[in-house]
Design an enzyme around this catalytic site. Structure first.
Site, PDB file in Angstrom:
ATOM      1  N   LYS A  22      28.847  -6.294  -3.196  1.00  0.00           N
ATOM      2  CA  LYS A  22      28.070  -5.721  -4.310  1.00  0.00           C
ATOM      3  C   LYS A  22      28.975  -5.300  -5.469  1.00  0.00           C
ATOM      4  O   LYS A  22      28.708  -5.631  -6.626  1.00  0.00           O
ATOM      5  CB  LYS A  22      27.277  -4.503  -3.812  1.00  0.00           C
ATOM      6  CG  LYS A  22      26.640  -3.731  -4.936  1.00  0.00           C
ATOM      7  CD  LYS A  22      26.157  -2.357  -4.516  1.00  0.00           C
ATOM      8  CE  LYS A  22      27.201  -1.342  -4.230  1.00  0.00           C
ATOM      9  NZ  LYS A  22      27.293  -0.145  -5.025  1.00  0.00           N
ATOM     10  N   ASN A  23      30.063  -4.580  -5.159  1.00  0.00           N
ATOM     11  CA  ASN A  23      30.857  -4.034  -6.260  1.00  0.00           C
ATOM     12  C   ASN A  23      31.677  -5.103  -6.981  1.00  0.00           C
ATOM     13  O   ASN A  23      32.051  -4.908  -8.137  1.00  0.00           O
ATOM     14  CB  ASN A  23      31.730  -2.882  -5.753  1.00  0.00           C
ATOM     15  CG  ASN A  23      30.879  -1.649  -5.439  1.00  0.00           C
ATOM     16  OD1 ASN A  23      29.725  -1.569  -5.855  1.00  0.00           O
ATOM     17  ND2 ASN A  23      31.438  -0.714  -4.691  1.00  0.00           N
ATOM     18  N   CYS A 116      25.440   6.812  -7.631  1.00  0.00           N
ATOM     19  CA  CYS A 116      25.312   7.779  -6.538  1.00  0.00           C
ATOM     20  C   CYS A 116      25.862   9.140  -6.944  1.00  0.00           C
ATOM     21  O   CYS A 116      26.915   9.223  -7.597  1.00  0.00           O
ATOM     22  CB  CYS A 116      26.063   7.271  -5.307  1.00  0.00           C
ATOM     23  SG  CYS A 116      25.177   5.954  -4.477  1.00  0.00           S
ATOM     24  N   ARG A 121      31.703  12.032 -12.157  1.00  0.00           N
ATOM     25  CA  ARG A 121      32.194  10.662 -12.312  1.00  0.00           C
ATOM     26  C   ARG A 121      32.429  10.349 -13.791  1.00  0.00           C
ATOM     27  O   ARG A 121      31.687   9.583 -14.413  1.00  0.00           O
ATOM     28  CB  ARG A 121      31.217   9.680 -11.654  1.00  0.00           C
ATOM     29  CG  ARG A 121      31.050   9.962 -10.166  1.00  0.00           C
ATOM     30  CD  ARG A 121      30.107   9.026  -9.478  1.00  0.00           C
ATOM     31  NE  ARG A 121      30.674   7.711  -9.244  1.00  0.00           N
ATOM     32  CZ  ARG A 121      30.014   6.720  -8.650  1.00  0.00           C
ATOM     33  NH1 ARG A 121      28.787   6.907  -8.228  1.00  0.00           N
ATOM     34  NH2 ARG A 121      30.593   5.541  -8.479  1.00  0.00           N
ATOM     35  N   ASP A 304      34.112   4.819   0.585  1.00  0.00           N
ATOM     36  CA  ASP A 304      32.767   4.276   0.845  1.00  0.00           C
ATOM     37  C   ASP A 304      32.483   4.114   2.343  1.00  0.00           C
ATOM     38  O   ASP A 304      31.363   3.771   2.726  1.00  0.00           O
ATOM     39  CB  ASP A 304      32.583   2.926   0.136  1.00  0.00           C
ATOM     40  CG  ASP A 304      32.530   3.080  -1.368  1.00  0.00           C
ATOM     41  OD1 ASP A 304      32.427   4.217  -1.847  1.00  0.00           O
ATOM     42  OD2 ASP A 304      32.608   2.050  -2.070  1.00  0.00           O
ATOM     43  N   ARG A 396      20.067  -0.166  -2.385  1.00  0.00           N
ATOM     44  CA  ARG A 396      20.921  -0.442  -3.551  1.00  0.00           C
ATOM     45  C   ARG A 396      22.099  -1.327  -3.164  1.00  0.00           C
ATOM     46  O   ARG A 396      22.616  -2.078  -3.987  1.00  0.00           O
ATOM     47  CB  ARG A 396      21.492   0.866  -4.117  1.00  0.00           C
ATOM     48  CG  ARG A 396      20.463   1.763  -4.744  1.00  0.00           C
ATOM     49  CD  ARG A 396      21.115   3.016  -5.232  1.00  0.00           C
ATOM     50  NE  ARG A 396      21.880   2.680  -6.435  1.00  0.00           N
ATOM     51  CZ  ARG A 396      22.119   3.521  -7.424  1.00  0.00           C
ATOM     52  NH1 ARG A 396      21.667   4.739  -7.358  1.00  0.00           N
ATOM     53  NH2 ARG A 396      22.809   3.152  -8.464  1.00  0.00           N
TER      54      ARG A 396
HETATM   55  C1  EPZ Z   1      33.658   2.453  -7.693  1.00  0.00           C
HETATM   56  O1  EPZ Z   1      33.156   3.599  -8.389  1.00  0.00           O
HETATM   57  C2  EPZ Z   1      32.542   2.003  -6.764  1.00  0.00           C
HETATM   58  N1  EPZ Z   1      31.378   1.689  -7.594  1.00  0.00           N
HETATM   59  C3  EPZ Z   1      32.222   3.088  -5.763  1.00  0.00           C
HETATM   60  O2  EPZ Z   1      31.301   2.547  -4.841  1.00  0.00           O
HETATM   61  C4  EPZ Z   1      33.474   3.481  -4.996  1.00  0.00           C
HETATM   62  O3  EPZ Z   1      33.195   4.606  -4.212  1.00  0.00           O
HETATM   63  C5  EPZ Z   1      34.600   3.826  -5.965  1.00  0.00           C
HETATM   64  O4  EPZ Z   1      34.807   2.751  -6.908  1.00  0.00           O
HETATM   65  C6  EPZ Z   1      35.917   4.091  -5.258  1.00  0.00           C
HETATM   66  O5  EPZ Z   1      36.290   2.985  -4.496  1.00  0.00           O
HETATM   67  C7  EPZ Z   1      31.266   0.507  -8.177  1.00  0.00           C
HETATM   68  O6  EPZ Z   1      32.116  -0.360  -8.041  1.00  0.00           O
HETATM   69  C8  EPZ Z   1      30.055   0.266  -8.974  1.00  0.00           C
HETATM   70  P1  EPZ Z   1      36.586   5.080  -9.563  1.00  0.00           P
HETATM   71  P2  EPZ Z   1      33.900   4.132  -9.659  1.00  0.00           P
HETATM   72  O7  EPZ Z   1      36.579   4.870 -11.033  1.00  0.00           O
HETATM   73  O8  EPZ Z   1      34.341   2.976 -10.477  1.00  0.00           O
HETATM   74  C9  EPZ Z   1      37.762   9.465 -11.087  1.00  0.00           C
HETATM   75  C10 EPZ Z   1      29.451   2.557  -3.416  1.00  0.00           C
HETATM   76  O9  EPZ Z   1      29.034   3.270  -2.473  1.00  0.00           O
HETATM   77  N2  EPZ Z   1      37.651   8.925 -12.458  1.00  0.00           N
HETATM   78  O10 EPZ Z   1      37.572   4.333  -8.751  1.00  0.00           O
HETATM   79  O11 EPZ Z   1      33.021   5.147 -10.280  1.00  0.00           O
HETATM   80  C11 EPZ Z   1      36.445   9.550 -10.363  1.00  0.00           C
HETATM   81  O12 EPZ Z   1      35.748  10.709 -10.706  1.00  0.00           O
HETATM   82  C12 EPZ Z   1      30.053   3.193  -4.629  1.00  0.00           C
HETATM   83  O13 EPZ Z   1      29.339   1.319  -3.439  1.00  0.00           O
HETATM   84  C13 EPZ Z   1      37.980   9.748 -13.520  1.00  0.00           C
HETATM   85  O14 EPZ Z   1      38.334  10.923 -13.356  1.00  0.00           O
HETATM   86  O15 EPZ Z   1      35.126   4.847  -8.984  1.00  0.00           O
HETATM   87  C14 EPZ Z   1      36.874   9.488  -8.930  1.00  0.00           C
HETATM   88  O16 EPZ Z   1      37.276  10.751  -8.512  1.00  0.00           O
HETATM   89  C15 EPZ Z   1      29.895   4.649  -4.715  1.00  0.00           C
HETATM   90  N3  EPZ Z   1      37.926   9.220 -14.780  1.00  0.00           N
HETATM   91  C16 EPZ Z   1      38.100   8.586  -8.958  1.00  0.00           C
HETATM   92  O17 EPZ Z   1      38.533   8.568 -10.306  1.00  0.00           O
HETATM   93  C17 EPZ Z   1      37.557   7.939 -15.029  1.00  0.00           C
HETATM   94  O18 EPZ Z   1      37.523   7.525 -16.201  1.00  0.00           O
HETATM   95  C18 EPZ Z   1      37.833   7.137  -8.542  1.00  0.00           C
HETATM   96  O19 EPZ Z   1      36.749   6.622  -9.309  1.00  0.00           O
HETATM   97  C19 EPZ Z   1      37.227   7.121 -13.934  1.00  0.00           C
HETATM   98  C20 EPZ Z   1      37.286   7.641 -12.654  1.00  0.00           C
END
Ligand code: EPZ
Length: 431
Positions: A22-23, A116, A121, A304, A396
């Site tokens: 999915k991602n 989610c 985020r 995840d 989802r």
């Molecule tokens: C992606 O979310 C996935 N979603 C998530 O999958 C997954 O949990 C996550 O990556 C981590 O592997 C999609 O791909 C659509 P991140 P994302 O940017 O991109 C912080 C699922 O269940 N951060 O790697 O939102 C953030 O708050 C879902 O399929 C900032 O601070 O994750 C987090 O603590 C849920 N500033 C950490 O980084 C930013 O600009 C990692 O977030 C971006 C992120």
């Protein structure tokens, strides 16, 4: 509202095939907009988030032709780069439209992403990356607005490792003039998959899957046919469901390398995992042992998979400890597990799991996608009947979840919450 009703206590056995990731698909679908030529995407998962994103593409004028359940053809000549679509506020992957539209059309207006509710985020790293390429970006009236006269290569060092920003900035940079270097990148398999897809369209991306990605901008991208990698998290979820139910399941259409963090933890707690070229067989014959886990970015243990692992460990021998280091609010499902008899204490970002002998069925409410899958696993092992509410969260990201579990011997069905007669009949049938 729909709910799963599960009669627990059956051991999973047999074979199950995993869908496309999915991602990865979310990034690849957005990337498909970056050429005017036709793109064919195969091994697409038939899940809610993907279908909502495809609908959004069609709404902004792309031609979206669902050839079959797992294949879509897209011609990404859009009529507007202003994405004023309510459904995009509710999902995370909508943020990839920013990078894709900004890269191709030098303008994008996209609602702030939802997704989610697992913690704060923010997207400031995405914005920082777009700005480094020369874009003006602001947030107003709940939208992210990005535009540029032209995009030029830049040097970006992410402050934190982020999957979303790595993919998004990569998208915007492939059509920028000159070279872009992105450092401190995330290395998840789906980042490599999106990069491979873009390269198959004529992009010049090197280093995806490492800390540093180098992109040489090209003038335009062309059509391509591409098959998405298998979903590592769906595979991991079935591995955990098998382990928790003391089952024996061969999980096919996977890349075992992507599952190593999960495999090694399962082996540590006494589960047998046999790796084949594109399958893993998971066999559990006894009560799971205890362990300590900290979620980390790839190749560490994935956040995840944290709820599914916590749930399996709810019945481990002794005490296990899980620390969540990616999202601060990802233990909300623990209260639901407690209703089923689990003994888990959450302190800050750590869950202390005192293994219990058994879980018992209850009505539980799904707070988010992976937690929902975890509650289903709890229902599979619990004594008696479990009702998992808000199946829409699970749908989802999991294709035909209950169908796949049923094929492995689980007693699970999906009902409308008002279908009390159907639910009663199911409960009677399962005893
Ligand atoms: C992606 O979310 C996935 N979603 C998530 O999958 C997954 O949990 C996550 O990556 C981590 O592997 C999609 O791909 C659509 P991140 P994302 O940017 O991109 C912080 C699922 O269940 N951060 O790697 O939102 C953030 O708050 C879902 O399929 C900032 O601070 O994750 C987090 O603590 C849920 N500033 C950490 O980084 C930013 O600009 C990692 O977030 C971006 C992120």
């Amino acid at each position: 509202m729909e709910q799963y009703v599960i009669s627990g206590g059956r051991r999973l056995a047999g074979e199950v095939a995993i869908a496309g990731a999915k991602n990865a698909a979310l990034g690849i679908i957005a990337a498909a907009l970056m050429t005017d030529e036709q793109v064919t995407i195969e091994n697409l998962p038939d899940v809610l988030d993907i279908n909502v994103l495809l609908d959004a593409l069609a709404e902004i004028g792309a031609i979206v032709d669902r050839v079959d359940r797992h294949t879509v053809r897209i011609v990404g000549r859009v009529q507007t780069t202003t994405v004023d679509i309510e459904s995009m506020r509710k999902m995370r992957g909508s943020y990839y439209l920013l990078g894709a539209l900004l890269g191709k059309y030098k303008h994008a207006q996209v609602p702030l992403p939802g997704g989610c509710n697992i913690g704060s985020r923010p997207i400031e790293q995405h914005i920082k990356g777009f700005r480094a390429l020369g874009a003006n970006v602001d947030i107003s009236f709940g939208n992210v607005n990005a535009d540029a006269e032209k995009l030029s290569g830049g040097h970006i060092f992410f402050d934190i490792v982020t999957v979303g920003a790595t993919i998004n900035v990569m998208l915007a940079a492939v059509l920028a003039e000159g070279q872009t270097i992105i450092e401190n990148c995330a290395k998840e398999p789906h980042i490599v998959d999106v990069a491979n897809f873009l390269n198959s369209m004529g992009a010049n991306i090197k280093g995806a899957g490492t800390d540093v990605i180098r992109i040489r901008g090209v003038e335009k991208l062309h059509g391509s046919t591409y098959s998405i990698i298998p979903d590592q998290i769906e595979a991991g979820t079935f591995m955990l469901a098998t382990a928790a139910t003391c089952g024996d399941v061969r999980i096919t259409n996977v890349i075992p390398k992507h599952l190593e963090a999960i495999t090694s933890k399962l082996m540590e707690i006494g589960v047998r995992v046999e790796e084949e070229d594109d399958a893993v067989r998971v066999v559990a014959t006894k009560r799971l042992g205890n362990t300590q886990i900290k979620t980390l970015v790839y190749p560490g243990f994935p956040t995840d998979m944290q709820p599914q692992m916590t749930t399996a460990l709810a019945m481990c021998e002794g005490t296990s400890i899980i620390t969540e280091s990616i999202f601060e609010n990802r233990f909300k499902y623990v209260d639901e597990l407690t209703k089923m008899g689990a003994n888990i204490k959450v302190e800050g970002n750590t869950a202390i799991i005192n293994g219990v002998e058994k879980l018992t069925g209850a009505t539980v409410c799904t707070p988010d996608l992976r937690a929902g899958a975890a509650l289903v696993i709890a229902g599979l092992v619990a004594e008696g009947c479990t009702v998992v509410e808000h199946v829409e969260f699970i749908e989802r990201g999991y294709e035909n979840f209950e169908g796949k579990l049923k094929s492995l011997g689980a007693a699970i069905d999906k009902f409308d919450e008002n279908d009390s007669r159907g639910i009663q009949k199911f409960k009677l049938k399962c005893g």
